[in-house]
Scaffold this motif. Structure first.
Motif, PDB file in Angstrom:
ATOM      1  N   LEU A 140       0.705  -1.271  -0.002  1.00 56.04           N
ATOM      2  CA  LEU A 140      -0.049   0.063   0.015  1.00 56.04           C
ATOM      3  C   LEU A 140       1.028   1.222  -0.143  1.00 56.04           C
ATOM      4  O   LEU A 140       0.341   2.278  -0.697  1.00 56.04           O
ATOM      5  CB  LEU A 140      -0.935   0.111   1.423  1.00 56.04           C
ATOM      6  CG  LEU A 140      -1.974  -1.031   1.225  1.00 56.04           C
ATOM      7  CD1 LEU A 140      -2.869  -0.901   2.654  1.00 56.04           C
ATOM      8  CD2 LEU A 140      -2.967  -0.659   0.184  1.00 56.04           C
ATOM      9  N   THR A 141       1.972   1.270   0.780  1.00 57.66           N
ATOM     10  CA  THR A 141       2.820   2.426   0.645  1.00 57.66           C
ATOM     11  C   THR A 141       3.500   2.631  -0.720  1.00 57.66           C
ATOM     12  O   THR A 141       3.576   3.772  -1.282  1.00 57.66           O
ATOM     13  CB  THR A 141       4.029   2.164   1.821  1.00 57.66           C
ATOM     14  OG1 THR A 141       3.565   1.916   2.912  1.00 57.66           O
ATOM     15  CG2 THR A 141       5.134   3.050   1.514  1.00 57.66           C
ATOM     16  N   ALA A 142       3.759   1.556  -1.477  1.00 59.38           N
ATOM     17  CA  ALA A 142       4.127   1.817  -2.909  1.00 59.38           C
ATOM     18  C   ALA A 142       2.903   2.450  -3.558  1.00 59.38           C
ATOM     19  O   ALA A 142       3.383   3.018  -4.592  1.00 59.38           O
ATOM     20  CB  ALA A 142       4.673   0.550  -3.472  1.00 59.38           C
ATOM     21  N   GLY A 143       1.668   1.848  -3.307  1.00 58.36           N
ATOM     22  CA  GLY A 143       0.588   2.530  -4.130  1.00 58.36           C
ATOM     23  C   GLY A 143       0.530   4.073  -3.835  1.00 58.36           C
ATOM     24  O   GLY A 143       0.086   4.733  -4.784  1.00 58.36           O
ATOM     25  N   LEU A 144       0.730   4.372  -2.486  1.00 57.07           N
ATOM     26  CA  LEU A 144       0.707   5.788  -2.214  1.00 57.07           C
ATOM     27  C   LEU A 144       1.740   6.705  -3.071  1.00 57.07           C
ATOM     28  O   LEU A 144       1.194   7.851  -3.733  1.00 57.07           O
ATOM     29  CB  LEU A 144       1.207   6.170  -0.731  1.00 57.07           C
ATOM     30  CG  LEU A 144      -0.144   5.630   0.065  1.00 57.07           C
ATOM     31  CD1 LEU A 144       0.510   5.944   1.571  1.00 57.07           C
ATOM     32  CD2 LEU A 144      -1.249   6.828   0.144  1.00 57.07           C
ATOM     33  N   ILE A 145       2.895   6.186  -3.312  1.00 57.86           N
ATOM     34  CA  ILE A 145       3.912   6.903  -3.922  1.00 57.86           C
ATOM     35  C   ILE A 145       3.435   6.909  -5.626  1.00 57.86           C
ATOM     36  O   ILE A 145       3.513   7.873  -6.143  1.00 57.86           O
ATOM     37  CB  ILE A 145       5.326   6.038  -4.010  1.00 57.86           C
ATOM     38  CG1 ILE A 145       5.655   6.080  -2.438  1.00 57.86           C
ATOM     39  CG2 ILE A 145       6.311   6.648  -4.817  1.00 57.86           C
ATOM     40  CD1 ILE A 145       6.805   5.196  -2.106  1.00 57.86           C
ATOM     41  N   ALA A 146       3.001   5.776  -6.070  1.00 55.78           N
ATOM     42  CA  ALA A 146       2.351   5.775  -7.429  1.00 55.78           C
ATOM     43  C   ALA A 146       1.139   6.717  -7.437  1.00 55.78           C
ATOM     44  O   ALA A 146       1.137   7.360  -8.681  1.00 55.78           O
ATOM     45  CB  ALA A 146       2.137   4.342  -7.678  1.00 55.78           C
ATOM     46  N   ALA A 147       0.302   6.961  -6.657  1.00 54.92           N
ATOM     47  CA  ALA A 147      -0.817   7.609  -6.852  1.00 54.92           C
ATOM     48  C   ALA A 147      -0.318   9.354  -6.818  1.00 54.92           C
ATOM     49  O   ALA A 147      -0.906  10.248  -7.575  1.00 54.92           O
ATOM     50  CB  ALA A 147      -1.797   7.764  -5.705  1.00 54.92           C
TER      51      ALA A 147
END
Length: 427
Positions: free
Chosen positions: A410-417
């Motif tokens: 989910l942290t990686a998803g935050l960066i992508a967002a």
């Protein structure tokens, strides 16, 4: 008004899009809520009753999710060739067959894995969100995100109700088969409702949102009917799509929120009962998480129609990460309930906004093609989460490593967002 004059650019006959919204909402309530979400409450009882290994039994869910991805090209083909109504009808018939096999033919773990993983996995692909989302993207542009939020709420509300209802019925009849019997009845009702769906507005001489673009373009009063967020005007091809960085950011975001949810849906109740909660308390908490998912979907849709998707996506992924951390580390039932609802709200928002990003950035025609091509690539990785978490538990005696891994995704998803933007239109 549903029927207006040509001055407003609207169709003179009753707009059928909202009827489709109601029908698909109920289909998701019945088929997704009482079948897909029924797994989380029936699976722990099956594991305990049969004395199955958690990791091996969880292979059924992982295979079902992989089948979901592998069968998406078939779903895309059926949607393009026959439309939403026919595709969902086929899927519900497959689902009903699988449920009847579950109640009549499962006595060994291999039978469970074969039926849930193969038959039910195929049915999830043929009735899954891509069908509902395709219908809404066809019928709506101005209120696209909002209507996707509405129809996707149906499955969450059904799932929230299914958790305590199915748990109670299994206790009353002292059999996990009672859950699947109830699910089968709901599928029959959903199959009847499906026959009233109309695939596209063009099929009955209507337009998306009930607005004739040719007339509305020359009407100053129609300015308020235009979308407030980005809608591509380009007819994207798959070759063009795969060359954009936007696609890979969307893939990373999608992998994170799906894998995390698959993990918690499969092992959330087991984690809570391992922590000392009763089966009914655990089922109720997971039911609240699903309810939180449902309650967030319409607001997420409204936000997606009014604000830049980059920031709304970021916000809902953050809710998932924060809620999951509390679900992992919390012990108080009130705290766990709140964190479960926050996690569910984040997932519910992403379930709406994820497809909206694809539809808005790449267009209606490209939407089912993109899903059909990428699902077989992405879903096997997300599908590994249930079995992987099960084997992690068997090896270490806890779900700590699995929770830490999910939060990292989910942290990686935050960066992508944070870096998510509409792709540049090809020259």
């Amino acid at each position: 008004m549903l029927a207006t004059t040509a001055r407003t650019g609207k169709s003179p006959r009753k707009f059928y899009g909202w009827t489709n919204v109601g029908l698909i909402f109920f289909i998701q309530f019945a088929a997704s809520g009482f079948v897909y979400f029924a797994y989380s409450v029936a699976f722990p009882v099956m594991v305990e009753t049969m004395g199955w290994n958690r990791g091996t039994a969880s292979l059924a869910q992982s295979i079902a999710l992989m089948m979901l991805g592998l069968a998406y090209p078939l779903t895309g083909f059926l949607l393009s060739r026959y439309g939403v109504r026919q595709t969902i009808s086929i899927g519900l018939l497959v689902m009903l067959s699988g449920l009847l096999l579950l109640v009549s033919a499962v006595s060994e773990i291999w039978q469970w894995i074969l039926i849930w993983g193969g038959v039910m996995g195929l049915s999830f692909a043929l009735t899954g969100p891509i069908c509902s989302q395709t219908a809404m993207i066809s019928w709506f542009s101005i209120k696209r995100s909002t209507t996707i939020g509405i129809v996707m709420t149906g499955g969450a509300l059904g799932g929230a109700l299914a958790q305590p209802v199915l748990s109670t019925m299994m206790d009353r009849f002292d059999s996990w088969r009672a859950a699947w019997w109830i699910a089968a009845i709901m599928v029959v009702i959903a199959l009847i409702a499906t026959q009233f769906i109309i695939n596209r507005p063009q099929d009955i001489g209507q337009f998306p949102d009930g607005v004739d673009p040719g007339r509305a373009a020359h009407d100053p009063l129609a300015a308020s009917l235009r979308p407030k967020t980005h809608r591509t005007g380009h007819d994207w091809t798959m070759k063009q799509v795969i060359r954009t960085p936007t696609l890979y950011l969307v893939m990373l975001i999608t992998l994170g929120y799906l894998a995390t949810f698959f993990f918690l849906l499969n092992h959330g109740i087991l984690h809570l009962t391992d922590s000392g909660l009763s089966a009914l308390e655990a089922a109720s908490i997971l039911g609240l998480a699903i309810l939180g998912s449902g309650l967030a979907r319409i607001p997420a849709g409204w936000l997606g129609d009014h604000f830049e998707l980059r920031w709304t996506v970021f916000g809902f992924i953050f809710l998932m990460a924060f809620g999951l951390a509390g679900f992992w580390l919390g012990h108080n039932i009130i705290l766990l309930s709140i964190m479960g609802m926050l996690f569910g709200a984040g997932y519910g928002g992403m379930l709406v906004l994820g497809p909206v990003v694809t539809g808005n950035y790449f267009g209606e025609r490209a939407f089912p093609i993109i899903n059909s091509v990428l699902a077989p690539v992405m879903l096997p990785f997300a599908a590994a989460a249930p079995a992987g978490a099960g084997y992690i538990f068997e090896a270490s005696g806890s779900y700590d490593i699995a929770f830490a891994g999910a939060i990292s995704l989910l942290t990686a998803g935050l960066i992508a967002a944070f870096f998510l933007k509409p792709p540049l239109t090809p020259a």
